[in-house]
Design an enzyme around this catalytic site. Structure first.
Site, PDB file in Angstrom:
ATOM      1  N   SER A 142      34.932  37.918  35.066  1.00  0.00           N
ATOM      2  CA  SER A 142      36.284  38.494  35.056  1.00  0.00           C
ATOM      3  C   SER A 142      36.969  38.141  33.744  1.00  0.00           C
ATOM      4  O   SER A 142      36.710  37.075  33.160  1.00  0.00           O
ATOM      5  CB  SER A 142      37.109  37.914  36.206  1.00  0.00           C
ATOM      6  OG  SER A 142      38.460  38.313  36.103  1.00  0.00           O
ATOM      7  N   TYR A 156      40.149  30.700  40.903  1.00  0.00           N
ATOM      8  CA  TYR A 156      39.312  31.902  40.728  1.00  0.00           C
ATOM      9  C   TYR A 156      38.917  32.063  39.259  1.00  0.00           C
ATOM     10  O   TYR A 156      37.748  32.290  38.936  1.00  0.00           O
ATOM     11  CB  TYR A 156      40.099  33.116  41.223  1.00  0.00           C
ATOM     12  CG  TYR A 156      39.498  34.460  40.867  1.00  0.00           C
ATOM     13  CD1 TYR A 156      38.466  35.004  41.644  1.00  0.00           C
ATOM     14  CD2 TYR A 156      39.960  35.192  39.773  1.00  0.00           C
ATOM     15  CE1 TYR A 156      37.925  36.243  41.321  1.00  0.00           C
ATOM     16  CE2 TYR A 156      39.420  36.425  39.447  1.00  0.00           C
ATOM     17  CZ  TYR A 156      38.398  36.941  40.230  1.00  0.00           C
ATOM     18  OH  TYR A 156      37.851  38.164  39.904  1.00  0.00           O
TER      19      TYR A 156
HETATM   20  P1  NAP Z   1      36.490  43.641  46.778  1.00  0.00           P
HETATM   21  O1  NAP Z   1      36.798  45.090  46.926  1.00  0.00           O
HETATM   22  O2  NAP Z   1      37.323  42.650  47.484  1.00  0.00           O
HETATM   23  O3  NAP Z   1      34.946  43.433  47.156  1.00  0.00           O
HETATM   24  C1  NAP Z   1      34.417  42.150  47.224  1.00  0.00           C
HETATM   25  C2  NAP Z   1      33.024  42.279  47.792  1.00  0.00           C
HETATM   26  O4  NAP Z   1      32.431  40.975  47.886  1.00  0.00           O
HETATM   27  C3  NAP Z   1      33.000  42.880  49.191  1.00  0.00           C
HETATM   28  O5  NAP Z   1      31.889  43.728  49.274  1.00  0.00           O
HETATM   29  C4  NAP Z   1      32.784  41.662  50.076  1.00  0.00           C
HETATM   30  O6  NAP Z   1      32.108  41.965  51.297  1.00  0.00           O
HETATM   31  C5  NAP Z   1      31.910  40.827  49.191  1.00  0.00           C
HETATM   32  N1  NAP Z   1      31.945  39.417  49.567  1.00  0.00           N
HETATM   33  C6  NAP Z   1      33.008  38.597  49.607  1.00  0.00           C
HETATM   34  N2  NAP Z   1      32.639  37.370  50.013  1.00  0.00           N
HETATM   35  C7  NAP Z   1      31.307  37.430  50.229  1.00  0.00           C
HETATM   36  C8  NAP Z   1      30.347  36.504  50.665  1.00  0.00           C
HETATM   37  N3  NAP Z   1      30.673  35.239  50.988  1.00  0.00           N
HETATM   38  N4  NAP Z   1      29.069  36.904  50.782  1.00  0.00           N
HETATM   39  C9  NAP Z   1      28.725  38.176  50.480  1.00  0.00           C
HETATM   40  N5  NAP Z   1      29.582  39.106  50.065  1.00  0.00           N
HETATM   41  C10 NAP Z   1      30.861  38.735  49.948  1.00  0.00           C
HETATM   42  O7  NAP Z   1      36.525  43.208  45.251  1.00  0.00           O
HETATM   43  P2  NAP Z   1      36.148  43.900  43.863  1.00  0.00           P
HETATM   44  O8  NAP Z   1      37.402  44.021  43.120  1.00  0.00           O
HETATM   45  O9  NAP Z   1      35.280  45.071  44.047  1.00  0.00           O
HETATM   46  O10 NAP Z   1      35.345  42.686  43.207  1.00  0.00           O
HETATM   47  C11 NAP Z   1      33.969  42.705  42.942  1.00  0.00           C
HETATM   48  C12 NAP Z   1      33.694  41.652  41.878  1.00  0.00           C
HETATM   49  O11 NAP Z   1      34.452  41.987  40.708  1.00  0.00           O
HETATM   50  C13 NAP Z   1      34.135  40.245  42.266  1.00  0.00           C
HETATM   51  O12 NAP Z   1      33.204  39.302  41.788  1.00  0.00           O
HETATM   52  C14 NAP Z   1      35.460  40.087  41.546  1.00  0.00           C
HETATM   53  O13 NAP Z   1      35.760  38.740  41.288  1.00  0.00           O
HETATM   54  C15 NAP Z   1      35.181  40.861  40.282  1.00  0.00           C
HETATM   55  N6  NAP Z   1      36.372  41.308  39.558  1.00  0.00           N
HETATM   56  C16 NAP Z   1      37.264  42.170  40.113  1.00  0.00           C
HETATM   57  C17 NAP Z   1      38.377  42.542  39.385  1.00  0.00           C
HETATM   58  C18 NAP Z   1      39.417  43.497  39.917  1.00  0.00           C
HETATM   59  O14 NAP Z   1      40.493  43.634  39.300  1.00  0.00           O
HETATM   60  N7  NAP Z   1      39.169  44.193  41.027  1.00  0.00           N
HETATM   61  C19 NAP Z   1      38.582  42.053  38.094  1.00  0.00           C
HETATM   62  C20 NAP Z   1      37.657  41.173  37.572  1.00  0.00           C
HETATM   63  C21 NAP Z   1      36.542  40.801  38.309  1.00  0.00           C
HETATM   64  P3  NAP Z   1      32.985  42.322  52.635  1.00  0.00           P
HETATM   65  O15 NAP Z   1      33.856  43.479  52.263  1.00  0.00           O
HETATM   66  O16 NAP Z   1      31.963  42.681  53.653  1.00  0.00           O
HETATM   67  O17 NAP Z   1      33.768  41.102  52.958  1.00  0.00           O
END
Ligand code: NAP
Length: 247
Positions: A142, A156
């Site tokens: 991130s 985080y």
């Molecule tokens: P999201 O929509 O909340 O999705 C998170 C995913 O991780 C979901 O599929 C969730 O599964 C899964 N997950 C959470 N805890 C888990 C666990 N213990 N074991 C297995 N799976 C787990 O978030 P996102 O924004 O798409 O984020 C995806 C990645 O991008 C993350 O690493 C996040 O830190 C990174 N990121 C996001 C942003 C942003 O602005 N969105 C920015 C920088 C980095 P369930 O739905 O089944 O719980």
């Protein structure tokens, strides 16, 4: 035979966009999810109806036993080619002064230990030293690792700092075993993760601080992930690719 990729947290957000793009690029995909089985099954059904080979597995990446099961089930698709360490969490926005050990343990267990455990299983299958054909790992870090997320979730941000260092170290460790390891560092992306921090409208609040004046779409991150996975990035390893609108 289609190359096989595992995408953790592939049922929604950036993970689901990556799964969709990987299927359209010709991969067979094993996606994992933790709690949203319905979303995962709907995505699998949709992609299967378009001819995609997709498998959804329930697995908490923080559990060593469940990660082992995830990889064992993915083996049914064929030899592994790649891993996307995408699963990640953040918790309610608060100051470090108010964070307890239980919260810190949860965040680091999923974001850091989960990525290590999945990478370990992937290395066992990909390493040319272990009889594999090499492959590629992309970690989803991130921009928070550079920005620190003060007042929101320094825990985080620090876990993503660990992912950057993990990427740099592992890339050097397995480069001679045919495995490339890179990371993407998304900025403000329109997904449900911001609601888990207690602020569903966070992207709208902060987008004026982004030089491009907007949040990113999950598909824009997925494009970068697919490029790093592909042979087009054959000389990239240990790279941290910002996908953050200039922020
Ligand atoms: P999201 O929509 O909340 O999705 C998170 C995913 O991780 C979901 O599929 C969730 O599964 C899964 N997950 C959470 N805890 C888990 C666990 N213990 N074991 C297995 N799976 C787990 O978030 P996102 O924004 O798409 O984020 C995806 C990645 O991008 C993350 O690493 C996040 O830190 C990174 N990121 C996001 C942003 C942003 O602005 N969105 C920015 C920088 C980095 P369930 O739905 O089944 O719980």
């Amino acid at each position: 035979m289609a190359p096989v990729v595992i995408v953790t947290g592939g049922n929604r957000g950036i993970g689901a966009a990556t799964v969709r793009l990987a299927v359209s690029a010709g991969y067979a995909v094993c996606l994992s999810y933790r709690s949203h089985a319905e979303e995962a099954n709907e995505l699998v059904a949709d992609l299967a109806s378009q001819g995609g080979r997709v498998l959804a597995v329930s697995a908490d990446v923080a559990s060593e036993a469940e990660v082992a099961q995830l990889f064992a089930q993915a083996d049914s698709l064929g030899p592994l080619h790649a891993l996307v360490n995408n699963a990640g969490i953040l918790e309610t926005q608060m100051q470090v002064a108010d964070m307890d050990a239980a919260r810190l343990t949860r965040v680091f267990a999923v974001n850091v230990i989960g990525s290590f455990l999945c990478a370990r299983e992937a290395i066992h299958r990909l390493s040319t030293r272990r009889g594999g054909k090499g492959g590629s790992i992309v970690n989803v870090s991130s921009a928070a690792s550079r920005l620190g997320s003060p007042g929101e979730y320094v825990d985080y941000a620090a876990s993503k700092g660990a992912i950057d260092t993990f990427t740099l170290g592992l890339a050097k460790e397995v480069a001679a075993e045919g495995i490339r390891v890179n990371a993407v560092r998304p900025g403000l992306i329109e997904t449900a993760i911001h609601a888990s921090g207690g602020e569903p409208g966070r992207v709208s609040r902060l987008k004026s601080a982004v030089p491009m004046q907007r949040g990113g779409r999950p598909e824009e991150v997925a494009q970068a992930i697919l490029w790093l996975l592909s042979d087009a990035a054959s000389y990239c390893t240990g790279s941290l690719l910002d996908v953050s609108g200039g922020r």
